[in-house]
Every structure is written in C-alpha cells, then in structure tokens.
Design a protein around this motif. Structure first.
Motif, PDB file in Angstrom:
ATOM      1  N   THR A  68       0.839  -1.203   0.000  1.00  0.00           N
ATOM      2  CA  THR A  68       0.000   0.000   0.000  1.00  0.00           C
ATOM      3  C   THR A  68       0.870   1.249   0.000  1.00  0.00           C
ATOM      4  O   THR A  68       0.658   2.174  -0.797  1.00  0.00           O
ATOM      5  N   VAL A  69       1.866   1.295   0.866  1.00  0.00           N
ATOM      6  CA  VAL A  69       2.773   2.449   0.941  1.00  0.00           C
ATOM      7  C   VAL A  69       3.505   2.623  -0.383  1.00  0.00           C
ATOM      8  O   VAL A  69       3.613   3.738  -0.904  1.00  0.00           O
ATOM      9  N   TRP A  70       4.002   1.519  -0.955  1.00  0.00           N
ATOM     10  CA  TRP A  70       4.767   1.619  -2.192  1.00  0.00           C
ATOM     11  C   TRP A  70       3.901   2.133  -3.345  1.00  0.00           C
ATOM     12  O   TRP A  70       4.314   3.011  -4.095  1.00  0.00           O
ATOM     13  N   VAL A  71       2.699   1.591  -3.481  1.00  0.00           N
ATOM     14  CA  VAL A  71       1.817   2.024  -4.576  1.00  0.00           C
ATOM     15  C   VAL A  71       1.450   3.495  -4.417  1.00  0.00           C
ATOM     16  O   VAL A  71       1.503   4.273  -5.370  1.00  0.00           O
ATOM     17  N   ARG A  72       1.110   3.914  -3.224  1.00  0.00           N
ATOM     18  CA  ARG A  72       0.731   5.315  -3.002  1.00  0.00           C
ATOM     19  C   ARG A  72       1.883   6.279  -3.254  1.00  0.00           C
ATOM     20  O   ARG A  72       1.654   7.463  -3.498  1.00  0.00           O
ATOM     21  N   ALA A  73       3.103   5.789  -3.212  1.00  0.00           N
ATOM     22  CA  ALA A  73       4.270   6.628  -3.490  1.00  0.00           C
ATOM     23  C   ALA A  73       4.518   6.813  -4.988  1.00  0.00           C
ATOM     24  O   ALA A  73       5.447   7.519  -5.375  1.00  0.00           O
ATOM     25  N   HIS A  74       3.683   6.202  -5.845  1.00  0.00           N
ATOM     26  CA  HIS A  74       3.866   6.276  -7.298  1.00  0.00           C
ATOM     27  C   HIS A  74       2.613   6.789  -8.015  1.00  0.00           C
ATOM     28  O   HIS A  74       2.152   6.169  -8.979  1.00  0.00           O
ATOM     29  N   PRO A  75       2.073   7.926  -7.595  1.00  0.00           N
ATOM     30  CA  PRO A  75       0.825   8.393  -8.211  1.00  0.00           C
ATOM     31  C   PRO A  75       0.971   8.791  -9.678  1.00  0.00           C
ATOM     32  O   PRO A  75       0.005   8.732 -10.432  1.00  0.00           O
ATOM     33  N   GLU A  76       2.184   9.159 -10.104  1.00  0.00           N
ATOM     34  CA  GLU A  76       2.380   9.573 -11.488  1.00  0.00           C
ATOM     35  C   GLU A  76       2.453   8.402 -12.451  1.00  0.00           C
ATOM     36  O   GLU A  76       2.310   8.573 -13.654  1.00  0.00           O
ATOM     37  N   ALA A  77       2.654   7.190 -11.925  1.00  0.00           N
ATOM     38  CA  ALA A  77       2.899   6.045 -12.801  1.00  0.00           C
ATOM     39  C   ALA A  77       1.886   4.916 -12.660  1.00  0.00           C
ATOM     40  O   ALA A  77       1.807   4.063 -13.531  1.00  0.00           O
ATOM     41  N   LEU A  78       1.123   4.904 -11.570  1.00  0.00           N
ATOM     42  CA  LEU A  78       0.193   3.803 -11.333  1.00  0.00           C
ATOM     43  C   LEU A  78      -1.235   4.324 -11.231  1.00  0.00           C
ATOM     44  O   LEU A  78      -1.460   5.466 -10.806  1.00  0.00           O
ATOM     45  N   PRO A  79      -2.217   3.481 -11.552  1.00  0.00           N
ATOM     46  CA  PRO A  79      -3.615   3.907 -11.526  1.00  0.00           C
ATOM     47  C   PRO A  79      -4.181   3.952 -10.105  1.00  0.00           C
ATOM     48  O   PRO A  79      -3.825   3.140  -9.256  1.00  0.00           O
ATOM     49  N   ASP A  80      -5.047   4.906  -9.856  1.00  0.00           N
ATOM     50  CA  ASP A  80      -5.854   4.966  -8.629  1.00  0.00           C
ATOM     51  C   ASP A  80      -5.050   4.748  -7.358  1.00  0.00           C
ATOM     52  O   ASP A  80      -5.412   3.940  -6.498  1.00  0.00           O
ATOM     53  N   THR A  81      -3.976   5.496  -7.189  1.00  0.00           N
ATOM     54  CA  THR A  81      -3.109   5.272  -6.034  1.00  0.00           C
ATOM     55  C   THR A  81      -3.671   5.886  -4.751  1.00  0.00           C
ATOM     56  O   THR A  81      -3.408   5.374  -3.665  1.00  0.00           O
ATOM     57  N   GLU A  82      -4.425   6.953  -4.868  1.00  0.00           N
ATOM     58  CA  GLU A  82      -4.870   7.680  -3.675  1.00  0.00           C
ATOM     59  C   GLU A  82      -5.689   6.817  -2.726  1.00  0.00           C
ATOM     60  O   GLU A  82      -5.455   6.802  -1.524  1.00  0.00           O
ATOM     61  N   GLY A  83      -6.626   6.075  -3.247  1.00  0.00           N
ATOM     62  CA  GLY A  83      -7.465   5.250  -2.392  1.00  0.00           C
ATOM     63  C   GLY A  83      -7.029   3.798  -2.333  1.00  0.00           C
ATOM     64  O   GLY A  83      -7.744   2.954  -1.802  1.00  0.00           O
ATOM     65  N   PHE A  84      -5.855   3.501  -2.850  1.00  0.00           N
ATOM     66  CA  PHE A  84      -5.407   2.114  -2.939  1.00  0.00           C
ATOM     67  C   PHE A  84      -5.110   1.531  -1.563  1.00  0.00           C
ATOM     68  O   PHE A  84      -4.430   2.138  -0.744  1.00  0.00           O
ATOM     69  N   THR A  85      -5.618   0.332  -1.321  1.00  0.00           N
ATOM     70  CA  THR A  85      -5.275  -0.455  -0.141  1.00  0.00           C
ATOM     71  C   THR A  85      -5.060  -1.888  -0.607  1.00  0.00           C
ATOM     72  O   THR A  85      -5.952  -2.495  -1.180  1.00  0.00           O
ATOM     73  N   ALA A  86      -3.868  -2.396  -0.340  1.00  0.00           N
ATOM     74  CA  ALA A  86      -3.513  -3.740  -0.802  1.00  0.00           C
ATOM     75  C   ALA A  86      -4.140  -4.806   0.079  1.00  0.00           C
ATOM     76  O   ALA A  86      -4.446  -4.571   1.241  1.00  0.00           O
ATOM     77  N   ASP A  87      -4.317  -5.979  -0.511  1.00  0.00           N
ATOM     78  CA  ASP A  87      -4.729  -7.161   0.237  1.00  0.00           C
ATOM     79  C   ASP A  87      -3.727  -8.274  -0.087  1.00  0.00           C
ATOM     80  O   ASP A  87      -2.785  -8.078  -0.856  1.00  0.00           O
ATOM     81  N   ALA A  88      -3.918  -9.433   0.504  1.00  0.00           N
ATOM     82  CA  ALA A  88      -2.966 -10.536   0.339  1.00  0.00           C
ATOM     83  C   ALA A  88      -2.882 -11.003  -1.119  1.00  0.00           C
ATOM     84  O   ALA A  88      -1.799 -11.373  -1.596  1.00  0.00           O
ATOM     85  N   VAL A  89      -4.003 -10.983  -1.841  1.00  0.00           N
ATOM     86  CA  VAL A  89      -4.003 -11.427  -3.239  1.00  0.00           C
ATOM     87  C   VAL A  89      -3.177 -10.476  -4.096  1.00  0.00           C
ATOM     88  O   VAL A  89      -2.321 -10.897  -4.879  1.00  0.00           O
ATOM     89  N   ARG A  90      -3.421  -9.176  -3.955  1.00  0.00           N
ATOM     90  CA  ARG A  90      -2.645  -8.188  -4.713  1.00  0.00           C
ATOM     91  C   ARG A  90      -1.164  -8.287  -4.375  1.00  0.00           C
ATOM     92  O   ARG A  90      -0.308  -8.174  -5.242  1.00  0.00           O
TER      93      ARG A  90
END
Length: 199
Positions: A38-60
């Motif tokens: 979750t922390v890593w994805v939110r740190a890449h808002p310019e390159a990844l989709p929908d980072t602001e509300g992203f919350t990871a789970d075990a599958v992701r």
C-alpha cells in the motif's frame, strides 16, 4: 552526465528495488505484507492507476511479488555477461516462466496510447486502459516490458558493492555502483583485502 530515464524504466526499477540491503548486511523486502505494498503504490501516483485510495490485500501482494520476481529474473538476463544481483543469484525464475508471467499480466488490461500536449511542453503519450480501471499488476507488467524493450535496458547493471542487492541504470561510463556509499564500501573492502594479503 545524467541521462533521462523514462517513466516506465523508473517504475520497473522501483519495483525491483523493493528488495534492498538492510544496512546490517542482510536483505530487506519492502513488500512483505499488504501495508508495505500500500505504501509503495501510493508513493507512485504519477505512474500507477488509482493510487490515492489504494489499499492492498494478500491477493494483490502475491500478484505484485510474482511480477517483481519475473522482473528481477529478466533484469538478471539483461545485465549479462555481468553477474545478477546477489539477492537473485540462487533463486531466479526460469526465463521462460518470467516472460510468461509478464505477458499474462500485461494481457489482463489492454491499453491504448493517449496523447497529452500541455502548453509550453513537449507532447506526452501514456497508456490508458481500454475498458474500466487499470489493473495494478498489468500496469507493472506494461512498465517492465516497456523498460526491457527500451534502450535504457542496455544501461542496466547490478551493484556488486558489499551487501548491496540493487539494480541501477549506469549514468556515466565510469559508474560501477548504484550510489556513492556503495562505491565507498567497495573501496574499503578492497583496501582491507589488499592489506590482509600483504600481512
């Protein structure tokens, strides 16, 4: 001279660099749990989709870790004839499996190129999903594939300073390490080795 790096190359490298040395001589993994992803994805808002509300789970988390394993296996191939990162040397995926994982993940979200041309700036092209929201693993696969197929791949190196496990893009002809602190550690280690050999 510092060469520019593409957004895809930066994202692919950043994914690979979630495996790093921990300062105590071991290897640290930033993606050990969903919170880390979750922390890593939110740190890449310019390159990844929908980072602001992203919350990871075990599958992701499992999907992204599989994508990272594929990327690092192909990074090891790209640095040949040099050695791969010490973190990967004994546990690389077979290349065919790494390519299969990348291609299957990339196919999960077909994309189309979209042109943006801001005033007073050069035109920019980014990929947009054809239908619905972009899939995180697919976005990462697209970035890794774009990087591996780009001229940036020829600058990819594995850092072989003591305790380092990072990959980096060589920015000038004499660069041997990913950062100055790794160069310092390598010089100190060589000095100690020479000193031991003469005593």
């Amino acid at each position: 001279m510092r060469e520019p790096i593409s957004r895809e190359a930066r994202l692919a490298l950043d994914l690979a660099l979630t495996v790093r040395h921990d300062g105590d001589g071991g290897v640290a993994d930033d993606l050990t749990d969903p919170a880390g992803l979750t922390v890593w994805v939110r740190a890449h808002p310019e390159a990844l989709p929908d980072t602001e509300g992203f919350t990871a789970d075990a599958v992701r988390l499992a999907e992204v870790r599989e994508m990272r394993a594929a990327a690092r296996a192909l990074f090891a191939r790209a640095v040949r004839p040099g050695e791969p990162s010490p973190a990967d040397a004994t546990r690389l995926l077979p290349e065919a499996e790494a390519v299969r994982r990348l291609n299957e993940a990339a196919a999960r979200t077909p994309t189309v190129p979209v042109l943006r041309w801001p005033r007073e700036a050069a035109p920019l092209v980014h990929q947009r999903p054809v239908h619905g929201p972009d899939d995180l693993t697919a976005a990462l696969a697209h970035a890794v594939i774009a990087f591996l197929a780009s001229p940036d791949r020829d600058r990819l190196r594995a850092c072989h300073a003591p305790r380092c496990v990072r990959y980096f893009l060589k920015e000038h002809p004499r660069q041997e390490w990913c950062k100055p602190s790794c160069g310092n550690r390598a010089r100190v280690a060589r000095h100690h080795q020479r000193h031991r050999a003469t005593t």
